[in-house]
Write a protein that holds these residues in place. Structure first.
Motif, PDB file in Angstrom:
ATOM      1  N   ILE A  14      64.873   0.620  31.931  1.00 11.57           N
ATOM      2  CA  ILE A  14      64.302   1.766  32.655  1.00 11.57           C
ATOM      3  C   ILE A  14      63.137   2.360  31.869  1.00 11.57           C
ATOM      4  O   ILE A  14      62.091   2.694  32.430  1.00 11.57           O
ATOM      5  N   THR A  15      63.287   2.481  30.553  1.00 10.15           N
ATOM      6  CA  THR A  15      62.193   2.998  29.714  1.00 10.15           C
ATOM      7  C   THR A  15      60.980   2.089  29.798  1.00 10.15           C
ATOM      8  O   THR A  15      59.840   2.565  29.919  1.00 10.15           O
ATOM      9  N   ALA A  16      61.188   0.778  29.763  1.00 10.68           N
ATOM     10  CA  ALA A  16      60.069  -0.169  29.860  1.00 10.68           C
ATOM     11  C   ALA A  16      59.364  -0.059  31.212  1.00 10.68           C
ATOM     12  O   ALA A  16      58.128  -0.076  31.291  1.00 10.68           O
ATOM     13  N   ILE A  17      60.110   0.087  32.285  1.00 10.12           N
ATOM     14  CA  ILE A  17      59.518   0.225  33.632  1.00 10.12           C
ATOM     15  C   ILE A  17      58.696   1.499  33.724  1.00 10.12           C
ATOM     16  O   ILE A  17      57.581   1.509  34.257  1.00 10.12           O
ATOM     17  N   VAL A  18      59.209   2.598  33.187  1.00 11.31           N
ATOM     18  CA  VAL A  18      58.480   3.876  33.217  1.00 11.31           C
ATOM     19  C   VAL A  18      57.194   3.777  32.401  1.00 11.31           C
ATOM     20  O   VAL A  18      56.133   4.248  32.826  1.00 11.31           O
ATOM     21  N   VAL A  19      57.241   3.142  31.233  1.00 14.39           N
ATOM     22  CA  VAL A  19      56.050   3.012  30.388  1.00 14.39           C
ATOM     23  C   VAL A  19      54.996   2.157  31.086  1.00 14.39           C
ATOM     24  O   VAL A  19      53.810   2.508  31.117  1.00 14.39           O
ATOM     25  N   VAL A  20      55.396   1.035  31.683  1.00 15.71           N
ATOM     26  CA  VAL A  20      54.441   0.167  32.386  1.00 15.71           C
ATOM     27  C   VAL A  20      53.847   0.887  33.603  1.00 15.71           C
ATOM     28  O   VAL A  20      52.636   0.847  33.830  1.00 15.71           O
ATOM     29  N   ALA A  21      54.672   1.563  34.374  1.00 17.58           N
ATOM     30  CA  ALA A  21      54.174   2.296  35.544  1.00 17.58           C
ATOM     31  C   ALA A  21      53.218   3.410  35.124  1.00 17.58           C
ATOM     32  O   ALA A  21      52.177   3.629  35.774  1.00 17.58           O
ATOM     33  N   SER A  22      53.518   4.102  34.056  1.00 15.50           N
ATOM     34  CA  SER A  22      52.629   5.169  33.562  1.00 15.50           C
ATOM     35  C   SER A  22      51.287   4.589  33.132  1.00 15.50           C
ATOM     36  O   SER A  22      50.238   5.180  33.378  1.00 15.50           O
ATOM     37  N   GLY A  23      51.311   3.443  32.481  1.00 13.91           N
ATOM     38  CA  GLY A  23      50.065   2.788  32.068  1.00 13.91           C
ATOM     39  C   GLY A  23      49.212   2.386  33.256  1.00 13.91           C
ATOM     40  O   GLY A  23      47.991   2.546  33.243  1.00 13.91           O
ATOM     41  N   ILE A  24      49.836   1.879  34.305  1.00 18.71           N
ATOM     42  CA  ILE A  24      49.093   1.487  35.514  1.00 18.71           C
ATOM     43  C   ILE A  24      48.476   2.705  36.176  1.00 18.71           C
ATOM     44  O   ILE A  24      47.304   2.698  36.562  1.00 18.71           O
ATOM     45  N   VAL A  25      49.244   3.776  36.316  1.00 13.87           N
ATOM     46  CA  VAL A  25      48.719   5.003  36.934  1.00 13.87           C
ATOM     47  C   VAL A  25      47.574   5.569  36.096  1.00 13.87           C
ATOM     48  O   VAL A  25      46.537   5.967  36.628  1.00 13.87           O
ATOM     49  N   TYR A  26      47.716   5.613  34.795  1.00 13.86           N
ATOM     50  CA  TYR A  26      46.658   6.127  33.916  1.00 13.86           C
ATOM     51  C   TYR A  26      45.379   5.308  34.061  1.00 13.86           C
ATOM     52  O   TYR A  26      44.286   5.861  34.151  1.00 13.86           O
ATOM     53  N   THR A  27      45.503   3.998  34.097  1.00  7.43           N
ATOM     54  CA  THR A  27      44.334   3.123  34.239  1.00  7.43           C
ATOM     55  C   THR A  27      43.632   3.354  35.574  1.00  7.43           C
ATOM     56  O   THR A  27      42.407   3.422  35.642  1.00  7.43           O
ATOM     57  N   MET A  28      44.399   3.520  36.625  1.00  2.00           N
ATOM     58  CA  MET A  28      43.796   3.734  37.945  1.00  2.00           C
ATOM     59  C   MET A  28      43.105   5.089  38.026  1.00  2.00           C
ATOM     60  O   MET A  28      42.020   5.205  38.579  1.00  2.00           O
ATOM     61  N   VAL A  29      43.722   6.119  37.477  1.00  2.00           N
ATOM     62  CA  VAL A  29      43.152   7.467  37.558  1.00  2.00           C
ATOM     63  C   VAL A  29      41.894   7.586  36.711  1.00  2.00           C
ATOM     64  O   VAL A  29      40.894   8.143  37.141  1.00  2.00           O
ATOM     65  N   THR A  30      41.922   7.075  35.491  1.00  5.90           N
ATOM     66  CA  THR A  30      40.746   7.197  34.618  1.00  5.90           C
ATOM     67  C   THR A  30      39.644   6.217  34.999  1.00  5.90           C
ATOM     68  O   THR A  30      38.483   6.457  34.702  1.00  5.90           O
ATOM     69  N   GLY A  31      39.978   5.135  35.677  1.00  5.12           N
ATOM     70  CA  GLY A  31      38.973   4.152  36.076  1.00  5.12           C
ATOM     71  C   GLY A  31      38.208   4.562  37.316  1.00  5.12           C
ATOM     72  O   GLY A  31      37.127   4.045  37.597  1.00  5.12           O
ATOM     73  N   TYR A  32      38.727   5.493  38.090  1.00  5.80           N
ATOM     74  CA  TYR A  32      38.078   5.927  39.324  1.00  5.80           C
ATOM     75  C   TYR A  32      37.277   7.184  39.034  1.00  5.80           C
ATOM     76  O   TYR A  32      37.825   8.238  38.734  1.00  5.80           O
ATOM     77  N   GLU A  33      35.959   7.063  39.117  1.00  3.84           N
ATOM     78  CA  GLU A  33      35.083   8.182  38.793  1.00  3.84           C
ATOM     79  C   GLU A  33      34.577   8.836  40.078  1.00  3.84           C
ATOM     80  O   GLU A  33      33.980   8.183  40.929  1.00  3.84           O
ATOM     81  N   LEU A  34      34.811  10.116  40.220  1.00  3.90           N
ATOM     82  CA  LEU A  34      34.338  10.853  41.386  1.00  3.90           C
ATOM     83  C   LEU A  34      32.903  11.313  41.167  1.00  3.90           C
ATOM     84  O   LEU A  34      32.564  11.825  40.103  1.00  3.90           O
ATOM     85  N   GLU A  35      32.073  11.125  42.169  1.00  3.37           N
ATOM     86  CA  GLU A  35      30.689  11.593  42.124  1.00  3.37           C
ATOM     87  C   GLU A  35      30.694  13.086  42.447  1.00  3.37           C
ATOM     88  O   GLU A  35      31.286  13.528  43.429  1.00  3.37           O
ATOM     89  N   GLN A  36      30.049  13.860  41.602  1.00  7.34           N
ATOM     90  CA  GLN A  36      29.986  15.302  41.811  1.00  7.34           C
ATOM     91  C   GLN A  36      29.001  15.616  42.941  1.00  7.34           C
ATOM     92  O   GLN A  36      27.921  15.027  43.015  1.00  7.34           O
ATOM     93  N   PRO A  37      29.337  16.545  43.829  1.00  6.08           N
ATOM     94  CA  PRO A  37      28.409  16.912  44.897  1.00  6.08           C
ATOM     95  C   PRO A  37      27.198  17.659  44.337  1.00  6.08           C
ATOM     96  O   PRO A  37      27.285  18.347  43.325  1.00  6.08           O
ATOM     97  N   VAL A  38      26.073  17.481  45.008  1.00  5.30           N
ATOM     98  CA  VAL A  38      24.841  18.176  44.626  1.00  5.30           C
ATOM     99  C   VAL A  38      24.860  19.559  45.269  1.00  5.30           C
ATOM    100  O   VAL A  38      25.172  19.704  46.451  1.00  5.30           O
ATOM    101  N   ILE A  39      24.524  20.568  44.474  1.00  6.72           N
ATOM    102  CA  ILE A  39      24.427  21.927  44.997  1.00  6.72           C
ATOM    103  C   ILE A  39      22.961  22.333  44.937  1.00  6.72           C
ATOM    104  O   ILE A  39      22.388  22.470  43.856  1.00  6.72           O
ATOM    105  N   ALA A  40      22.347  22.444  46.095  1.00  7.57           N
ATOM    106  CA  ALA A  40      20.923  22.785  46.174  1.00  7.57           C
ATOM    107  C   ALA A  40      20.681  23.607  47.432  1.00  7.57           C
ATOM    108  O   ALA A  40      21.391  23.475  48.428  1.00  7.57           O
ATOM    109  N   ASN A  41      19.659  24.445  47.380  1.00  7.73           N
ATOM    110  CA  ASN A  41      19.260  25.262  48.522  1.00  7.73           C
ATOM    111  C   ASN A  41      17.973  24.688  49.089  1.00  7.73           C
ATOM    112  O   ASN A  41      16.891  24.921  48.559  1.00  7.73           O
ATOM    113  N   ILE A  42      18.094  23.917  50.162  1.00  6.73           N
ATOM    114  CA  ILE A  42      16.947  23.333  50.849  1.00  6.73           C
ATOM    115  C   ILE A  42      16.756  24.116  52.135  1.00  6.73           C
ATOM    116  O   ILE A  42      17.709  24.364  52.874  1.00  6.73           O
TER     117      ILE A  42
END
Length: 170
Positions: free
Chosen positions: A21-49
């Motif tokens: 169970i500990t091994a499964i939790v560690v592997v699952a945590s590693g997969i989630v961490y890799t997916m979250v940190t690997g996905y970069e969100l583009e910040q919206p532009v704030i401008a007054n046009i």
């Protein structure tokens, strides 16, 4: 003397269960961490046009960047609507090389430099810069009249957000 034989393996199976169970939790945590940190969100532009002016005779629209962040013109799309009806032909992929674009010759945003009428060119829309385009005559509706409500929506493609949607009564 008699010897008793004890065959009880239940302690080993509990330890193995905890390790698995500990091994499964560690592997699952590693997969989630890799997916979250690997996905970069583009910040919206704030401008007054804002729409600086509209010339109904040649259907030219002049936009001005009044403040906020600078951004690359090649990352935006401009959607035009008249009286709530979106035109068929818009400036989807800027820089636009057609005659009805920000700068048909250079494919970049016009920037007025100083008090002279000389233009400098780059793809960055900074505060104080203006950009103009003519609405194509082949659009449906094909023109706008005095009293019509013109809305220009500026969409930032990388962040998939609307920067602004100024309106102007012609």
């Amino acid at each position: 003397m008699t010897f008793k034989s004890i065959n009880n393996d239940s302690g080993i199976s509990e330890v193995m269960g905890v390790i698995l169970i500990t091994a499964i939790v560690v592997v699952a945590s590693g997969i989630v961490y890799t997916m979250v940190t690997g996905y970069e969100l583009e910040q919206p532009v704030i401008a007054n046009i804002d729409i600086e002016s509209v010339n109904a005779s040649n259907e030219e629209v002049v936009l001005v960047h009044r403040g906020g962040e600078s951004f690359d013109v090649s990352e935006i799309s401009i959607i035009i609507s008249v009286n709530g009806e979106t035109l068929e032909k818009n400036l989807i992929d800027l820089p636009d090389f057609r005659p009805a674009g920000f700068d048909p010759l250079e494919g970049v945003l016009h920037k007025l430099s100083g008090a002279t009428a000389n233009y400098s060119h780059d793809n960055i829309w900074d505060p104080g810069d203006t950009g103009n385009f003519n609405i194509a005559g082949t659009n449906s509706p094909n023109n706008f009249d005095s009293g019509d409500l013109l809305k220009v929506t500026i969409y930032h493609r990388p962040s998939e957000t609307i920067i602004t949607s100024p309106e102007h009564r012609v």
